[in-house]
Design a protein around this motif. Sequence first.
Motif, short mmCIF file in Angstrom:
data_model
loop_
_atom_site.label_atom_id
_atom_site.label_comp_id
_atom_site.label_asym_id
_atom_site.label_seq_id
_atom_site.Cartn_x
_atom_site.Cartn_y
_atom_site.Cartn_z
N GLN A 1 -64.57 -13.71 -12.13
CA GLN A 1 -64.83 -12.11 -12.64
C GLN A 1 -66.03 -11.50 -12.20
O GLN A 1 -66.96 -12.23 -11.43
N TRP A 2 -65.93 -10.25 -12.26
CA TRP A 2 -67.05 -9.53 -11.55
C TRP A 2 -68.48 -9.94 -11.89
O TRP A 2 -69.22 -10.07 -11.13
N ARG A 3 -68.48 -10.57 -13.11
CA ARG A 3 -69.76 -11.12 -13.56
C ARG A 3 -69.27 -12.49 -13.90
O ARG A 3 -68.55 -12.72 -14.80
N ASN B 1 -70.27 -15.24 -15.23
CA ASN B 1 -70.07 -15.90 -16.62
C ASN B 1 -69.66 -14.95 -17.79
O ASN B 1 -69.94 -15.35 -19.01
N PHE B 2 -68.87 -14.02 -17.40
CA PHE B 2 -67.96 -13.23 -18.50
C PHE B 2 -66.66 -13.53 -18.47
O PHE B 2 -66.31 -14.28 -17.20
N GLY B 3 -65.98 -13.26 -19.58
CA GLY B 3 -64.52 -13.57 -19.65
C GLY B 3 -63.47 -12.39 -19.34
O GLY B 3 -62.26 -12.59 -19.16
N GLY B 4 -64.14 -11.08 -18.77
CA GLY B 4 -63.39 -10.07 -18.29
C GLY B 4 -64.28 -8.96 -18.09
O GLY B 4 -65.66 -9.34 -18.14
N PRO B 5 -64.01 -7.68 -17.66
CA PRO B 5 -64.72 -6.78 -17.14
C PRO B 5 -65.35 -6.14 -18.28
O PRO B 5 -64.78 -5.93 -19.26
N MET B 6 -66.31 -5.39 -17.89
CA MET B 6 -67.30 -4.49 -18.71
C MET B 6 -66.98 -3.06 -18.71
O MET B 6 -66.97 -2.33 -19.43
N LYS B 7 -66.45 -2.78 -17.38
CA LYS B 7 -66.40 -1.31 -17.17
C LYS B 7 -64.98 -1.27 -16.29
O LYS B 7 -64.52 -2.20 -15.55
N PRO B 8 -64.44 0.07 -16.39
CA PRO B 8 -63.05 0.08 -15.56
C PRO B 8 -63.37 0.13 -14.10
O PRO B 8 -64.59 0.21 -13.43
N GLU C 1 -63.76 -2.96 -12.54
CA GLU C 1 -64.28 -4.29 -12.17
C GLU C 1 -63.33 -5.43 -12.08
O GLU C 1 -62.77 -5.66 -13.25
N THR C 2 -62.83 -5.86 -10.99
CA THR C 2 -61.87 -6.73 -10.91
C THR C 2 -62.43 -8.10 -10.37
O THR C 2 -63.76 -8.31 -10.35
N GLU D 1 -68.48 -8.21 -2.33
CA GLU D 1 -68.39 -6.74 -3.12
C GLU D 1 -69.30 -6.78 -3.92
O GLU D 1 -69.67 -7.62 -4.82
N PRO D 2 -69.88 -5.44 -4.12
CA PRO D 2 -69.67 -4.52 -3.24
C PRO D 2 -70.67 -4.17 -1.99
O PRO D 2 -70.48 -3.35 -1.14
#
Length: 646
Positions: free
Chosen positions: A258-260, A262-269, A271-272, A313-314
């Motif tokens: 994930q972009w972060r 330790n997260f389970g999904g993106p916080m912002k559009p 973020e792949t 990235e990025p």
Amino acid sequence: MAHHNMRRALLAGTAAAALGAGQAGAQELEGYYELDPIYFEAMDPVSGAADRATSMYVSGLELERARTGDLKDVFAGIASVSVGGGIPIAQKIFVNGVDMLNLGVTVDGTPQNNRAFHHVTANAIDPGLLEQVRVDATVSPADAGPYALAGSVVFETVDPESILEDGRNFGGNVRLSYGDNGETFQRALTLAGRSGGLSVLGYAKRASGEDYESGAGDTIGGTAADLDSLLGKVVYEAPSGHRFELSAQQLRDDALRQWRANFGGPMKPGETLRRYETTRSSYSLRYENTMATGLWDPSVRIGYSESDVIIDEPWDSNGLSWTKSATLQNTFNLSMGTVDAGVDWQESFGEYDSPDYAEYQTETSRTTGVFAQARLTPTDRLGLSFGARYDWQTFEGVTGKEVSHEGASANLSASYKLTDSFTLRGGLSSVFGGIDIEDNYTFSLFLPPFDYGTLDASRARNATLGFDWERGALKIGGELFVSRIEDARGGSDNFDFESRGFNLGATYGWDSGFARFTLSKSDAFVDGDRTQSYDALDFGAPLGTVMAFELDQKTGIDGLRVGGGLDAALDYEMPSGLDDLDGYAVVNLFAEYVPPRFDNMTIRAEITNLFDKEYADRGTYGGEYGDVTTLKEPGRTVSLVAVARF
């Protein structure tokens, strides 16, 4: 030191359970179970000392079952050690609510570089190469080294001698496992050999797979296993007891996350998934005399540990952290105990390099300390442990500014048997912390850079008060604890962090099995107020009440044992304006079979998260924030493990 060989002999075939508060164990001897504290003496020569009263030991049996798992599996059953994050590179570890970044962590005696790089753990370790794990909660002794603010964690990797059977000069094992959730396939090979006093060991492991599904059936992107682990060890022990050990290990995880991470999904559009290439290395050279018993019992430890994180990235982010260390120590073996005294030195370094975004930036910390720790038993009922150290720190920041701090640390622990069954125990410590190196990604985020002139040296103040009660095969223990870190560093500012609460635990062993229950309740505070995860980041987390239960039972079928466990947390009310944390209860089961005619083989089947619970472990970041998708744990997973020893 003289217990070293005894330890190796007793580790094999041990089935032990350690209380989350105090000590208890079950050792399998001649087909039945008995509680046997000598197991802990075998692991730790000073296990009965007063400063070990709150120590938690992971048994050989538990380590064996965790070898194809992660650190969450290592500490399963010990509620006071919480491991959040569903994948190894994202797992954060908390001891009594305090982030392990604030504990003294060693692998084979080498202090680890305990600085995290933005959204990545600082303590990824492969359980497959571990032989011993000990957690000293809250109060650390002076010989634990600098920066052991609220305890310490000791990892020891497997020795060649523990792989080789008596009378054999070559041996090893092959370990294969497959988990259906994520199609994770692991294969590991361990080889060991010896000639005279020289023994060597090599270990290699590869884990690969696909993204796993959560309990709700959602595929969590960026969770696929892609890990390589290596260990090499060379040991020479002379007939006179002089022992030299050289070990080197590396763990590498290189995959889309994930972009972060330790997260389970993106916080912002936008973020792949992006690639995280993380490599952790640790090297250790040690000397001791395993037969020394008098006033001259020296030991030497030299080490280097490193964490390297590359995220293309990025901005082509490159974060490198390392620690060099050396310790010279002598143990004075006295009639009523021991005194350990010596000098240690550490240099820690963190850098951020981004050719596309920011200039090369570094922070460096150099600390020299002297220490002494006494562990005495003046009477059969009284145990005392007390010690002190003095540290000198020089810190250089990203601006080139140098600041110096120095300070004393002291600790006192005591245990007293009021009766043959009931023991009271407690401890106090005040620990100089100096200035921590920051998350090196944040070097580039502060414009103007950090103002080091505004930072004060941190100091931790810890206290614990507890009891142990034993009646036959039943052991019950518990303690109150508080850890307060004053002038904790947050960028260019200081704040006060505190974790306080209590632990309870009980273990019961019978002829063919054992059961264990542990409960831990902790609350986190920043500047006196109950806190959220972000404000306490890198120091602790609001965990609330966490529970664990384990059961192990032999069956009437030769070689077959079954068991399982419960991992649970109660609902936790967060401060106003935040989401409350939901409770959960997760059931795990296993069956393990050692064929009577082929006792060099073990086959184990496991079902974790039996009822497909959708949850994030309480130690996972962000559960109180509506805009954070927490990293959920895997849903129901069926695994098969096969081990062959030769």
